[in-house]
Design a protein around this motif. Structure first.
Motif, PDB file in Angstrom:
ATOM      1  N   GLY A 123       0.814  -1.210   0.000  1.00 18.99           N
ATOM      2  CA  GLY A 123       0.000   0.000   0.000  1.00 18.99           C
ATOM      3  C   GLY A 123       0.841   1.250   0.000  1.00 18.99           C
ATOM      4  N   HIS A 151      -6.918  -3.792  -3.124  1.00 22.80           N
ATOM      5  CA  HIS A 151      -6.039  -2.752  -3.639  1.00 22.80           C
ATOM      6  C   HIS A 151      -4.904  -3.311  -4.486  1.00 22.80           C
ATOM      7  CE1 HIS A 151      -3.969  -4.387  -0.171  1.00 22.80           C
ATOM      8  NE2 HIS A 151      -2.859  -3.853  -0.605  1.00 22.80           N
ATOM      9  N   ASP A 191      -4.376  -2.788  -8.623  1.00 21.89           N
ATOM     10  CA  ASP A 191      -3.924  -1.449  -9.014  1.00 21.89           C
ATOM     11  C   ASP A 191      -2.471  -1.221  -8.609  1.00 21.89           C
ATOM     12  OD1 ASP A 191      -6.320  -0.804 -10.162  1.00 21.89           O
ATOM     13  OD2 ASP A 191      -7.141   0.170  -8.376  1.00 21.89           O
ATOM     14  N   PRO A 231      -2.393   2.806  -4.587  1.00 21.33           N
ATOM     15  CA  PRO A 231      -3.552   2.733  -3.690  1.00 21.33           C
ATOM     16  C   PRO A 231      -3.115   2.414  -2.265  1.00 21.33           C
ATOM     17  CG  PRO A 231      -3.396   0.747  -5.013  1.00 21.33           C
ATOM     18  CD  PRO A 231      -2.364   1.694  -5.551  1.00 21.33           C
ATOM     19  N   ARG A 244      -5.676  -1.514   2.154  1.00 19.02           N
ATOM     20  CA  ARG A 244      -6.952  -1.588   2.851  1.00 19.02           C
ATOM     21  C   ARG A 244      -6.760  -2.235   4.218  1.00 19.02           C
ATOM     22  NH1 ARG A 244     -11.243  -1.153  -0.842  1.00 19.02           N
ATOM     23  NH2 ARG A 244     -12.609  -2.392   0.490  1.00 19.02           N
TER      24      ARG A 244
END
Length: 464
Positions: free
Chosen positions: A69, A295, A298, A431, A434
């Protein structure tokens, strides 16, 4: 119930053997394993094992899922920026320390060079101290930082020996802060002619610069590579966990459906409530894990471009290090070195000189070596004071060669800043990871396992 289960007395009794005689014990065991109660137990064991694997994947995949992330990417880029600062500070310290030995102790230009060396070293030490405090949870990075700190101490000791041999430092050379601890009695004697002391000091300086190039800068580049590769390695590590996070729950769900269908046909009963509950819970677990990895596609699409940007950033960093090391080679080769030819060979191996223009503008990260070849490298052989002084003036910051080094360094620093901004932009576009639901998913899996045990236990008791 025996009329529709197929398990009435004698139903599981083997038919009389028509072939070769088999072991009675082995035959009974095989026949016992074919009975419905035994198959229920075996099915329950398989389902519980599949659910346990699902729970393990849900918990263990958390680190890999969250590493991909924006937050973790920003952390990786931040640590790589620290590594770049350490590398840059070490290279700057070596350039300043090498330049000191071009000048006699009484030369006014010597003081700012000593001050620049001392400031660079202290800045690296401060950065190392801060980085060690932030790397408590990363033993590998902490070890790399400790290695750089230990090697920096060795480098400083050698440079200090060179500075003491070359001549006393004025109290104002570093703003009333001495770059070296007080000298011992043997070093304070200062015996020998100035020429002999200059040669010895230059030998110390060459040893320090060689140690910087082969040990310190190598360790700093290793830290840079370690930091910038962490995130990219995480991408490769995450792929198996992503596959497991989807396939293992799907496998457990498929096994639950198969056992439910088999049990319904075998017992001619309605759907088993416990298995139905387990199927719903496993479906929820699958949804939780898919949400936790939502996520990743992406992020995965953005990583190849980010990897290329980081590689370009690293190449620029190494190019800058080669330029600064080459500048130190020029200083040491022009000074009272015992091996000027060796310094020139080191400089030539770094591929820093621009080719003849031929109508095209030379690359800005290279230097015009005409003055070096004409005036600097032969200065030691000419053996005239004016030739040596002119060569020194040429290579220091105000001279033509010095300005060429400064211009190339400025260009590389600008390029490095641009690449840093590019990497930062790409990281910001990733991104954000999450919230991972692996923990709750494991508890739901435990509920599914309880449903399996309860549902199959009920069927098993009916056959006792």
């Amino acid at each position: 119930m025996a009329s529709h289960t197929g398990d009435e007395p004698g139903a599981d009794r083997p038919a009389p053997a028509s072939g070769p005689t088999r072991s009675v014990g082995t035959g009974r065991l095989r026949d016992a394993l074919r009975t419905t109660p035994a198959l229920i137990v075996l099915s329950g064991a398989v389902l519980v094992a599949a659910l346990a694997a699902t729970a393990a994947v849900a918990v263990q995949s958390r680190a890999s899922a969250t590493t991909l992330g924006e937050r973790s990417a920003a952390t990786a880029v931040g640590t790589s920026t620290t590594a770049r600062q350490i590398y840059q500070g070490l290279a700057d310290a070596d350039v300043a320390a090498s330049a000191v030995f071009l000048l006699p102790p009484a030369e006014d230009r010597r003081a700012p060079l000593v001050a620049a060396y001392d400031a660079s070293v202290h800045e690296v030490e401060r950065t190392l101290t801060d980085s060690m405090g932030n790397a408590v949870g990363d033993p590998d990075r902490l070890t790399r930082l400790a290695t750089i700190a230990a090697r920096l101490k060795v480098y400083r000791d050698v440079v200090c020996a060179a500075l003491r041999v070359a001549g006393p430092l004025s109290a104002t050379a570093t703003g009333n802060r001495q770059p070296c601890p007080p000298a011992g009695a043997a070093e304070q004697a200062g015996t020998g002619s100035p020429a002999a002391r200059a040669v010895l000091a230059s030998a110390y300086a060459r040893e320090a610069s060689h140690y910087m190039s082969t040990e310190l800068l190598t360790a700093a580049q290793g830290l840079w590579n370690y930091d910038t590769r962490l995130l990219l390695d995480a991408r490769a590590d995450a792929r198996p966990w992503l596959a497991a996070s989807v396939l293992v729950p799907l496998g457990a769900l498929a096994a639950l459906v198969v056992v439910q269908v088999w049990l319904r046909r075998r017992t001619r009963r309605r759907l088993n409530a416990g298995l139905l509950l387990a199927s719903v819970a496993t479906t929820a677990v699958l949804a939780m894990l898919v949400s936790s990895w939502w996520h990743w596609p992406d992020a995965d699409r953005g990583f190849p471009e980010l990897e290329r940007a980081i590689d370009a950033q690293s190449a620029t960093q190494q190019r800058l290090g080669a330029l600064l090391a080459g500048r130190a080679d020029v200083y040491l080769g022009l000074g009272a070195s015992v091996d000027p030819a060796g310094h020139k060979a080191d400089f030539d191996s770094r591929d820093l000189c621009s080719e003849p223009a031929g109508g095209r503008e030379p690359p800005k990260d290279r230097i015009d070596c005409t003055a070096l070849e004409r005036d600097v490298w032969p200065a030691r052989q000419i053996k005239t004071p004016d030739a040596f002084r002119d060569a020194v003036d040429t290579v220091l910051a105000e001279g033509s060669a010095g300005r060429a080094f400064v211009a190339a360094e400025g260009h590389l620093l600008t390029e490095l800043t641009t690449r840093n901004e590019e990497v930062t932009r790409m990281v910001a576009e990733l991104p954000e990871a999450r919230h991972h639901l692996g923990g709750p998913a494991a508890w739901v899996t435990l509920l599914a396992a309880a449903g399996v045990v309860a549902g199959l236990r009920q069927r098993h008791l009916e056959y006792q």
